[in-house]
Design an enzyme around this catalytic site. Structure first.
Site, PDB file in Angstrom:
ATOM      1  N   GLY A 224       0.949  -1.101  -0.070  1.00  0.00           N
ATOM      2  CA  GLY A 224      -0.119  -0.020   0.053  1.00  0.00           C
ATOM      3  C   GLY A 224       0.743   1.313   0.017  1.00  0.00           C
ATOM      4  O   GLY A 224       2.017   1.179  -0.594  1.00  0.00           O
ATOM      5  N   SER A 225       0.409   2.401   0.565  1.00  0.00           N
ATOM      6  CA  SER A 225       0.998   3.653   0.735  1.00  0.00           C
ATOM      7  C   SER A 225       1.991   3.680   1.663  1.00  0.00           C
ATOM      8  O   SER A 225       2.058   3.039   2.614  1.00  0.00           O
ATOM      9  CB  SER A 225       0.094   4.581   0.646  1.00  0.00           C
ATOM     10  OG  SER A 225      -0.235   4.697   2.170  1.00  0.00           O
ATOM     11  N   ALA A 227       2.923   6.107   3.315  1.00  0.00           N
ATOM     12  CA  ALA A 227       2.204   6.572   4.787  1.00  0.00           C
ATOM     13  C   ALA A 227       1.919   5.714   5.814  1.00  0.00           C
ATOM     14  O   ALA A 227       2.054   5.585   6.852  1.00  0.00           O
ATOM     15  CB  ALA A 227       1.133   7.916   4.809  1.00  0.00           C
ATOM     16  N   THR A 228       1.096   4.814   5.060  1.00  0.00           N
ATOM     17  CA  THR A 228       0.440   3.556   5.896  1.00  0.00           C
ATOM     18  C   THR A 228       1.598   2.646   6.373  1.00  0.00           C
ATOM     19  O   THR A 228       1.429   1.944   7.412  1.00  0.00           O
ATOM     20  CB  THR A 228      -0.663   2.708   4.978  1.00  0.00           C
ATOM     21  OG1 THR A 228      -1.803   3.949   4.883  1.00  0.00           O
ATOM     22  CG2 THR A 228      -1.278   1.778   5.774  1.00  0.00           C
ATOM     23  N   GLY A 229       2.316   2.404   5.338  1.00  0.00           N
ATOM     24  CA  GLY A 229       3.647   1.582   5.801  1.00  0.00           C
ATOM     25  C   GLY A 229       4.131   2.007   7.095  1.00  0.00           C
ATOM     26  O   GLY A 229       4.484   1.265   7.865  1.00  0.00           O
ATOM     27  N   GLU A 247       5.552  -3.449   0.700  1.00  0.00           N
ATOM     28  CA  GLU A 247       5.829  -3.095  -0.806  1.00  0.00           C
ATOM     29  C   GLU A 247       4.851  -1.630  -0.909  1.00  0.00           C
ATOM     30  O   GLU A 247       3.650  -1.832  -0.876  1.00  0.00           O
ATOM     31  CB  GLU A 247       5.385  -4.166  -1.627  1.00  0.00           C
ATOM     32  CG  GLU A 247       5.904  -4.072  -3.021  1.00  0.00           C
ATOM     33  CD  GLU A 247       4.887  -3.448  -4.023  1.00  0.00           C
ATOM     34  OE1 GLU A 247       4.926  -2.113  -4.020  1.00  0.00           O
ATOM     35  OE2 GLU A 247       3.969  -4.086  -4.493  1.00  0.00           O
ATOM     36  N   GLU A 383       3.059  10.508  -4.697  1.00  0.00           N
ATOM     37  CA  GLU A 383       2.345   9.601  -5.553  1.00  0.00           C
ATOM     38  C   GLU A 383       0.647   9.880  -5.541  1.00  0.00           C
ATOM     39  O   GLU A 383       0.137  10.470  -4.557  1.00  0.00           O
ATOM     40  CB  GLU A 383       2.483   8.257  -4.893  1.00  0.00           C
ATOM     41  CG  GLU A 383       2.063   6.955  -5.721  1.00  0.00           C
ATOM     42  CD  GLU A 383       1.945   5.727  -4.983  1.00  0.00           C
ATOM     43  OE1 GLU A 383       1.792   4.794  -5.530  1.00  0.00           O
ATOM     44  OE2 GLU A 383       1.741   5.714  -3.664  1.00  0.00           O
TER      45      GLU A 383
END
Length: 483
Positions: A224-225, A227-229, A247, A383
């Site tokens: 995912g993104s 920021a979420t990672g 990823e 992104e």
């Protein structure tokens, strides 16, 4: 479509408090049904079931794991059309693209089914009368959190490596596109031993957080993104020392040198942007960096090609792109179009919401091309995850092109078009990206490692290293001279 159920401990069940979320078709605005909005208690039940199943699954033979993954591949293949239809309706992508996704998932399951015998260790020379060797052992319960852009492909393919390594899995799909994962759970409920595979659905704040923070989940993988990672890393670290692979996103460059065939490069830029699934791909080559000698001609050809792309409903055989997955993502895309204009970039084509004809009720954006983009601007740095392609200001030489290509915090993929072999090798060497294409775009070669550098992630997938990443090495030293 009717209400759906989660797979927990071999049984199909709703959320324990009865909570549901609506599943909406972004191409038509129609309600497809509901999905369970799992509670923390539901996640606890899924992890407990996976922990219990791990006791026996960890002792399964390579042949037994191969047989299970093969059976899963057979089930997915047998229901390919149904699963692709669910994804097309659920995330707005063209049906033909979602059908290819199912084939990719089947291939991945069969690929890892054939790798179970590769989970061996090493022996190390040591003193006489001793034996030193290493073995690979599974973690236990693996939590896999997957994104909305390729729902079934990720739901099926991303369980392959952890299961092949002897782990049990709790998978959480995006709350925006959960239908195919839930259907997969229904289809395999009688194929997989109870608890070996569990499917939970719901919001990230409730269901996802409970999975990430669960103390019995020592191995996490997220797609995912960025920021979420980062948020997942922080949350996991608050609980225990977990192994987390990520990823994440990309703001990926496509560099065009003056000796490239412009028609080929333009076609590659369109293909590499993945407009066929609305540019909603972390690997999309969303920044184009073109030499000044061919820049204007390239932009002219690119504008004409992208301007001719036609949004359409999933089953429209003449459509080139589909609908954006949800209203929030639609507004994000449109806001970046406005931002690009505010930053002084030139909007060459597209970027507007499509509301005419049969698309009026859907979330459609006409594919956009910007030119004269400042490489330091937000349009070039952030992104978008939508159908917006940004052509940077032209470069004068290879050093400048490399500086522009590498001047982001992300580094997932990159592409370079040139007929000069020396330029190709040097550029590929110095690009800060995990996957580089030369005179090619988008293709994932089976068995090769896919993943990013910098803020685009940790770890690699789609190869033998992914399988190894779901194991822990244990070293054993035996002094048999005293036995």
């Amino acid at each position: 479509m009717t209400d759906t159920s989660m797979l927990i401990g071999g049984k199909l069940r709703p959320a324990s408090d009865g909570s549901v979320l609506d599943a909406l078709n972004p191409a038509t605005g129609q309600r497809l049904g509901t999905i369970p909005d799992a509670t923390a208690d539901d996640v606890d039940d899924a992890v407990a079931a996976a922990s219990s199943a791990f006791t026996s699954w960890r002792r399964s033979t390579p042949g037994e794991r191969t047989a299970l993954l093969t059976a899963l591949a057979d089930v997915v293949a047998a229901h390919a059309d149904e699963l692709a239809r669910l994804d097309a309706d659920d995330n707005g992508s063209l049906y033909r693209e979602m059908r290819r996704d199912v084939d990719t998932a089947v291939f991945s399951l069969r690929y890892y089914a054939g790798l179970t015998l590769q989970l061996h260790g090493d022996t190390v020379p040591s003193e006489p009368g001793t034996l030193t060797y290493s073995v690979r052992r599974p973690y236990g319960v693996v939590g896999r959190l997957i994104p909305f852009n390729h729902p079934l492909m990720f739901a099926a393919s991303k369980i392959a490596a952890p299961l092949a390594a002897g782990n049990t899995v709790v998978i959480k799909p995006s709350e925006h596109t959960s239908l195919s994962a839930l259907r997969l759970g229904e289809l395999v409920a009688d194929v997989v031993p109870a608890g070996v595979l569990n499917v939970v659905t719901g919001t990230g704040a409730r269901c996802g957080d409970a999975l990430v923070a669960h103390p019995d989940v020592r191995r996490l993988a997220f797609t995912g993104s960025a920021a979420t990672g980062r948020a997942i890393q922080r949350r996991a670290a608050e609980v225990s020392i977990k192994t987390v692979t990520l990823e994440l996103g990309g703001k990926n460059p496509l560099v065009v040198f003056p000796d490239a065939d412009l028609d080929v490069a333009v076609a590659a830029a369109v293909r590499g942007m993945n407009f066929t699934w609305q540019g909603q791909s972390c690997g999309s080559l969303s920044r184009v960096v073109v030499h000044r000698d061919v820049h204007d001609a390239f932009v002219e050809k690119l504008t004409a090609t992208v301007g001719a792309l036609r949004p359409g409903l999933p089953d429209d055989p003449g459509a080139d792109t589909g609908a954006i997955v949800n209203a929030g993502q639609l507004e994000k895309v449109l806001s970046y179009v406005r931002l690009g204009q505010e930053e002084g970039a030139r909007l060459c084509t597209g970027g507007d919401r499509v509301t005419d004809g049969g698309l009026a009720d859907g979330l459609f954006v006409r594919p956009a091309v910007f030119a004269d983009v400042d490489p330091a601007s937000r349009l070039a740095q952030e992104e978008i995850f939508g159908p917006v392609l940004a052509v940077m200001r032209p470069f004068a030489d290879a050093d400048e092109a490399l500086r522009i290509a590498n001047a982001t915090s992300l580094g997932l993929t990159a592409g370079v078009f040139t007929r000069d072999l020396g330029t190709a090798h040097r550029f590929a060497e110095d690009l800060e990206a995990g996957y580089v294409w030369v005179n090619e775009v988008g293709r994932h070669v089976p068995g090769t490692p896919f993943g990013g550098v910098k803020d685009s992630g940790i770890g690699r997938e789609e190869d033998l290293d992914e399988l190894f990443s779901y194991t822990q090495l244990k070293n054993v030293h035996i002094n048999y001279g005293h036995l």
